[in-house]
Design an enzyme around this catalytic site. Structure first.
Site, short mmCIF file in Angstrom:
data_model
loop_
_atom_site.label_atom_id
_atom_site.label_comp_id
_atom_site.label_asym_id
_atom_site.label_seq_id
_atom_site.Cartn_x
_atom_site.Cartn_y
_atom_site.Cartn_z
N ASP A 13 0.82 -1.23 0.00
CA ASP A 13 0.00 0.00 0.00
C ASP A 13 0.85 1.26 0.00
O ASP A 13 0.44 2.29 0.55
CB ASP A 13 -0.95 0.04 1.22
CG ASP A 13 -1.79 -1.21 1.33
OD1 ASP A 13 -2.30 -1.63 0.30
OD2 ASP A 13 -1.90 -1.77 2.43
N GLU A 14 1.99 1.22 -0.63
CA GLU A 14 2.88 2.39 -0.63
C GLU A 14 2.47 3.43 -1.67
O GLU A 14 3.06 4.51 -1.74
CB GLU A 14 4.33 1.97 -0.92
CG GLU A 14 4.97 1.08 0.14
CD GLU A 14 4.81 -0.40 -0.17
OE1 GLU A 14 4.03 -0.73 -1.09
OE2 GLU A 14 5.47 -1.23 0.48
N LYS A 16 2.03 2.28 -4.99
CA LYS A 16 2.73 1.79 -6.20
C LYS A 16 1.90 2.02 -7.46
O LYS A 16 2.45 2.34 -8.50
CB LYS A 16 3.03 0.29 -6.05
CG LYS A 16 4.04 -0.02 -4.97
CD LYS A 16 4.32 -1.51 -4.88
CE LYS A 16 3.12 -2.33 -4.45
NZ LYS A 16 2.62 -2.04 -3.09
N LYS A 18 -0.08 4.32 -8.47
CA LYS A 18 0.08 5.65 -9.07
C LYS A 18 1.46 5.82 -9.68
O LYS A 18 1.60 6.35 -10.78
CB LYS A 18 -0.17 6.73 -8.00
CG LYS A 18 0.13 8.08 -8.57
CD LYS A 18 0.23 9.19 -7.59
CE LYS A 18 1.15 10.23 -8.21
NZ LYS A 18 0.98 11.56 -7.66
N GLY A 40 -4.28 -4.38 -4.66
CA GLY A 40 -5.24 -3.40 -5.14
C GLY A 40 -4.48 -2.14 -5.49
O GLY A 40 -4.01 -1.44 -4.60
N HIS A 41 -4.28 -1.90 -6.78
CA HIS A 41 -3.50 -0.73 -7.21
C HIS A 41 -4.46 0.35 -7.69
O HIS A 41 -5.20 0.16 -8.65
CB HIS A 41 -2.51 -1.13 -8.31
CG HIS A 41 -1.40 -2.01 -7.77
ND1 HIS A 41 -0.52 -2.68 -8.57
CD2 HIS A 41 -1.05 -2.31 -6.51
CE1 HIS A 41 0.32 -3.37 -7.81
NE2 HIS A 41 0.02 -3.17 -6.56
N GLN A 223 2.25 -5.86 -3.32
CA GLN A 223 2.56 -5.91 -1.87
C GLN A 223 3.89 -5.18 -1.59
O GLN A 223 4.27 -4.32 -2.38
CB GLN A 223 2.60 -7.36 -1.37
CG GLN A 223 1.24 -8.03 -1.29
CD GLN A 223 0.79 -8.65 -2.60
OE1 GLN A 223 1.57 -9.27 -3.28
NE2 GLN A 223 -0.46 -8.51 -2.94
N THR A 238 2.82 -12.44 2.87
CA THR A 238 2.08 -13.10 1.81
C THR A 238 2.93 -14.28 1.34
O THR A 238 3.96 -14.59 1.94
CB THR A 238 1.70 -12.11 0.69
OG1 THR A 238 0.78 -12.77 -0.20
CG2 THR A 238 2.90 -11.60 -0.09
N ARG A 303 -6.12 0.65 7.69
CA ARG A 303 -4.71 0.27 7.83
C ARG A 303 -4.16 0.77 9.16
O ARG A 303 -4.58 1.82 9.65
CB ARG A 303 -3.90 0.89 6.69
CG ARG A 303 -4.33 0.35 5.34
CD ARG A 303 -3.55 1.03 4.21
NE ARG A 303 -4.06 0.59 2.92
CZ ARG A 303 -4.23 1.39 1.86
NH1 ARG A 303 -3.93 2.67 1.95
NH2 ARG A 303 -4.70 0.91 0.74
N LEU A 330 3.17 12.48 0.94
CA LEU A 330 3.81 13.53 1.73
C LEU A 330 2.75 14.43 2.34
O LEU A 330 2.85 14.85 3.50
CB LEU A 330 4.75 14.36 0.84
CG LEU A 330 5.50 15.46 1.57
CD1 LEU A 330 6.55 14.89 2.51
CD2 LEU A 330 6.14 16.46 0.60
P1 IMP Z 1 -2.53 -12.73 1.69
O1 IMP Z 1 -1.59 -12.23 0.65
O2 IMP Z 1 -3.97 -12.50 1.35
O3 IMP Z 1 -2.25 -14.15 2.05
O4 IMP Z 1 -2.28 -11.88 3.04
C1 IMP Z 1 -1.10 -12.00 3.80
C2 IMP Z 1 -0.70 -10.66 4.40
O5 IMP Z 1 -0.35 -9.77 3.37
C3 IMP Z 1 -1.83 -9.97 5.17
O6 IMP Z 1 -1.24 -9.23 6.23
C4 IMP Z 1 -2.42 -9.01 4.16
O7 IMP Z 1 -3.06 -7.91 4.77
C5 IMP Z 1 -1.16 -8.60 3.43
N1 IMP Z 1 -1.41 -8.16 2.05
C6 IMP Z 1 -1.68 -8.93 0.98
N2 IMP Z 1 -1.83 -8.18 -0.12
C7 IMP Z 1 -1.64 -6.91 0.25
C8 IMP Z 1 -1.64 -5.68 -0.46
O8 IMP Z 1 -1.82 -5.60 -1.66
N3 IMP Z 1 -1.38 -4.57 0.29
C9 IMP Z 1 -1.13 -4.63 1.62
N4 IMP Z 1 -1.12 -5.76 2.31
C10 IMP Z 1 -1.37 -6.91 1.63
#
Ligand code: IMP
Length: 422
Positions: A13-14, A16, A18, A40-41, A223, A238, A303, A330
């Site tokens: 969720d940095e 990316k 954008k 989710g981008h 991620q 993940t 978050r 920022l």
């Molecule tokens: P999974 O990828 O669904 O198995 O989730 C494993 C961990 O990665 C959990 O803490 C999720 O919240 C985190 N996670 C998975 N995909 C994302 C992402 O796109 N953004 C942020 N956290 C993620």
């Protein structure tokens, strides 16, 4: 721009989506190399918001080839929905989109297992997105997974799926879950396979042909570094290699063809799901949530938020070989009087200037902070580095130096135009 890998330098969720969208302007091919629709981008084009889960965000620009590489796990029902959703918004998806025939397929039993395992873990749960990502990569490693080439072949699909459903129904039952109907899953996946077949190709050969033709490639990480199965805060991670090395294995493009790594990080830190987050802070969480910020684009979950953690980002720079930094959000810090940055961790008498591997040890670490004066001026209208308040510039420079990579982009809002090249 030569071949560039873009990675998240924190816990995902940095921002990316954008930054990829902005950098895609200078690329011919965009490749997703890891993860699945857990990602989710978010990209804004004018006022229109797009949230992409599997399809590279390059799809929103003309004449870009978008590739889902072999390292991704694909929920085909979700992918068909995503294609149809984008088509409704007028986004053309035809020859500009290719899916690897060796990417693995996510089935409903993967999602069910994901959910059941989380329930069984109780308070020790990972906090997954419940998209079936872990079980799908598990099947891949166990060499029992189905690949896209199986999905688009009705005979192979029937034969392999029937065996997998029989086995997984047994496991689901043992975990207190409901068995799945082969007939229903087969019918749904057969239809998705027919729909997706025209997009399926040998993407390794295709990418090498494109490279020979001089195409510039952008590898879109999903991620973040600390969710990487090897380098993250295991087990709160993940199930894929989200770090730069994953771009090679997840696409078939070798390391010596990679020219640059861009690390994306927020000007503060966030995380969704469970696991250690040393700089977590209730006041900054409340501030950002109060501004309507920091809710997940895939699950809608709030978050967890904290101060910028340079121990983490320095580690990310090391593991990924980050050359350039894109610092996002920022403007989220605009109202603060004082801003803290973590420069080390303390645990009892021990002082750490690196991330300990053990999640429990990391959970016991207390951040050592330095303080910066806030700029207390809106930055969202700034379009050049010079136009930023001097204290904001000093902050950006300091966190880049602490991370150990060049400051390349500062982002002050979701819009394409709110991107400052430094
Ligand atoms: P999974 O990828 O669904 O198995 O989730 C494993 C961990 O990665 C959990 O803490 C999720 O919240 C985190 N996670 C998975 N995909 C994302 C992402 O796109 N953004 C942020 N956290 C993620």
């Amino acid at each position: 721009m030569a071949n560039t890998i873009l990675v998240g330098a924190q816990w995902g969720d940095e921002g990316k989506g954008k930054i990829i969208d902005v950098l895609t302007e200078q690329a011919d091919v965009v490749v997703r190399y890891a993860g699945g629709n857990n990602a989710g981008h978010t990209v804004y084009v004018g006022k229109q918001k797009y949230v992409l889960h599997l399809i590279p965000s390059g799809i929103l620009r003309k004449n870009k080839l978008c590739v889902i590489g072999n390292g991704v796990v694909i929920d085909p029902i979700g992918l068909v929905e995503e294609i149809n959703g984008l088509a409704k918004l007028g986004v053309k998806i035809a020859k500009n989109f290719v899916v690897s025939e060796t990417a693995h397929v996510v089935f409903p039993y993967h999602r069910e297992l994901d959910a059941r395992r989380e329930t069984v873990k109780g308070k020790n749960k990972i906090g997954t997105t419940k998209r079936g990502i872990g079980p799908a990569y598990g099947d891949k490693a166990a060499r029992v997974g189905l690949r896209i080439s199986d999905l688009v072949d009705p005979v192979l699909l029937k034969e392999k799926l029937s065996k997998r459903i029989a086995e997984n129904n047994g496991v689901l039952k043992a975990l207190g879950g409901k068995p799945l109907s082969f007939k229903k899953v087969y019918a749904d996946y057969l239809a998705a396979g027919v729909f997706l077949k025209p997009f399926v190709a040998n993407t390794v050969v295709l990418l090498h042909q494109k490279m020979q033709g001089g195409a510039r490639m952008l590898f879109e990480g999903a991620q973040g570094t600390f969710l990487d199965i090897d380098h993250g805060t295991y087990p709160f991670v993940t199930s894929s290699n989200t770090t730069a090395g994953g771009a090679c294995t997840g696409s078939g493009v070798p390391p010596h063809r990679m020219d640059r790594v861009v690390g994306v990080m927020k000007a503060y830190t966030t995380r969704v799901g469970e696991g250690p987050l040393p700089t977590e802070n209730a006041a900054i969480s409340d501030l950002l949530h109060g501004m309507g910020r920091e809710f997940g684009s895939t699950t809608g979950r709030a978050r967890r938020c904290g101060w910028f953690d340079s121990v983490a980002t320095r580690h990310a720079a090391m593991v990924n070989g980050i050359d350039d930094l894109a610092i996002t959000n920022l403007d989220g810090l605009d109202t603060l009087e004082t801003i803290r940055v973590c420069v080390a961790y303390r645990r009892g008498k021990e002082l750490y200037d690196f991330m300990p591997n053990d999640a429990q040890v990391l959970a016991e670490c207390v951040p050592v902070y330095v303080e910066f004066e806030g700029w207390q001026t809106p930055t969202d209208k700034a379009r050049t580095f010079k136009a930023l308040p001097p204290k904001a510039r000093a902050y950006l420079k300091a966190i880049s130096e602490l991370t150990g990579a060049r400051l390349y982009i500062a982002s002050v809002g979701p819009g394409r135009d709110q991107t400052i090249f430094v």
